[in-house]
Design a protein around this motif. Structure first.
Motif, PDB file in Angstrom:
ATOM      1  N   GLU A 237       0.856  -1.181   0.000  1.00 22.43           N
ATOM      2  CA  GLU A 237       0.000   0.000   0.000  1.00 22.43           C
ATOM      3  C   GLU A 237       0.889   1.228   0.000  1.00 22.43           C
ATOM      4  O   GLU A 237       1.818   1.336   0.804  1.00 22.43           O
ATOM      5  N   ARG A 239      -0.062   4.304   0.598  1.00 20.56           N
ATOM      6  CA  ARG A 239      -0.402   5.274   1.646  1.00 20.56           C
ATOM      7  C   ARG A 239       0.275   4.872   2.967  1.00 20.56           C
ATOM      8  O   ARG A 239       0.365   3.697   3.306  1.00 20.56           O
ATOM      9  N   TYR A 240       0.703   5.896   3.732  1.00 19.35           N
ATOM     10  CA  TYR A 240       1.244   5.658   5.072  1.00 19.35           C
ATOM     11  C   TYR A 240       0.110   5.666   6.077  1.00 19.35           C
ATOM     12  O   TYR A 240      -0.926   6.308   5.876  1.00 19.35           O
ATOM     13  N   PRO A 241       0.265   4.958   7.181  1.00 23.22           N
ATOM     14  CA  PRO A 241      -0.789   4.876   8.191  1.00 23.22           C
ATOM     15  C   PRO A 241      -1.276   6.235   8.688  1.00 23.22           C
ATOM     16  O   PRO A 241      -2.451   6.436   8.975  1.00 23.22           O
ATOM     17  N   HIS A 242      -0.372   7.208   8.786  1.00 24.45           N
ATOM     18  CA  HIS A 242      -0.794   8.506   9.311  1.00 24.45           C
ATOM     19  C   HIS A 242      -1.716   9.239   8.353  1.00 24.45           C
ATOM     20  O   HIS A 242      -2.335  10.258   8.715  1.00 24.45           O
ATOM     21  N   ASP A 244      -4.359   7.802   7.033  1.00 28.47           N
ATOM     22  CA  ASP A 244      -5.695   7.269   7.170  1.00 28.47           C
ATOM     23  C   ASP A 244      -6.610   8.247   7.897  1.00 28.47           C
ATOM     24  O   ASP A 244      -6.161   9.000   8.777  1.00 28.47           O
ATOM     25  N   ASP A 246      -9.241   9.684  10.593  1.00 25.22           N
ATOM     26  CA  ASP A 246      -9.434   9.363  12.014  1.00 25.22           C
ATOM     27  C   ASP A 246     -10.652   8.472  12.218  1.00 25.22           C
ATOM     28  O   ASP A 246     -11.665   8.599  11.518  1.00 25.22           O
TER      29      ASP A 246
END
Length: 246
Positions: A237, A239-242, A244, A246
């Motif tokens: 993926e 995208r980075y987790p941060h 995502d 909230d």
């Protein structure tokens, strides 16, 4: 070579031998040979006569005769360079001949071991390496650390150097101030004689890249290093987790 930190009343035999061997072995034509020395003036007054006497006593001749300490310099080109330097020194009022000073090309390229004293620490002979049996000595009047700074700042080379002293603090100060002045640093010993495979050898500044022949450091010089990263859990993926919500 530098001398300092001496206990009162001690005759400097070790310094005398270090100067003779360090400057005149192999006719001074070793890359590590001593070409300049800094000696406290009071010590120089004590050392000068015995040093001159022993220098004049050095035997020269056929190296196949093991009773000789020195032979001829390597070729005529070297001989002429040394001859010219000695002729110029003889006419220079800023220099004082202590021993030697003669050349003889009648049966080979022979240059007598020579010691010259200079009150000017920046005289040409204190800054130029002749690669021959010519040692220039500067008797200094300043304190030890100032003398070491002078040693450090004078030469563009940084291959070998030696310090003679009996006070440990003087030795430690020399190690600190001369950190980048000599790749091979000798304490109470001549600045020559490193055996490849036993004592890693090499210097920086205009003496080289300080790779230390005879050690693993030198082997690395011949390698082409490469870094490899292998990811056993590749990302799926972008995208980075941060990122995502909230």
């Amino acid at each position: 070579m530098a001398g300092g930190g001496r206990q009162p009343g001690q005759l400097p035999e070790a310094l005398l031998v270090g100067l003779l061997r360090g400057a005149f072995e192999y006719q001074g034509q070793k890359c590590s040979a001593a070409s300049r020395a800094y000696v406290p003036r009071r010590l120089w007054e004590e050392l000068r006569r015995p040093l001159a006497r022993e220098t004049e006593a050095i035997s020269m001749g056929d190296p196949a005769d093991f009773s000789n300490f020195m032979g001829a310099v390597i070729d005529e080109r070297a001989f002429r360079k040394h001859e010219a330097a000695l002729r110029a020194a003889a006419k220079d009022p800023a220099l004082h001949l202590v021993a030697g000073g003669e050349c003889d090309d009648s049966t080979g390229w022979f240059v007598r071991p020579t010691i010259i004293a200079s009150d000017d620490p920046h005289h040409d002979l204190m800054e130029r390496e002749l690669f021959g049996p010519i040692l220039t000595v500067h008797p200094y009047d300043c304190d030890w650390e100032t003398a070491l700074q002078l040693v450090d700042e004078t030469s563009p080379y940084g291959l070998t150097g030696a310090v003679f002293a009996t006070e440990r603090r003087a030795i430690e100060t020399a190690m600190r101030v001369l950190r980048h002045a000599a790749g091979n640093f000798y304490v109470n010993d001549k600045p020559t004689g490193a055996v490849v495979g036993q004592q890693p050898f090499g210097g920086a500044r205009q003496s080289g890249t300080n790779d230390k022949a005879g050690s693993a450091l030198n082997l690395l010089r011949w390698a082409s290093a490469r870094s490899i990263k292998e990811n056993l859990v590749p990302a799926t993926e972008w995208r980075y987790p941060h990122m995502d919500p909230d």
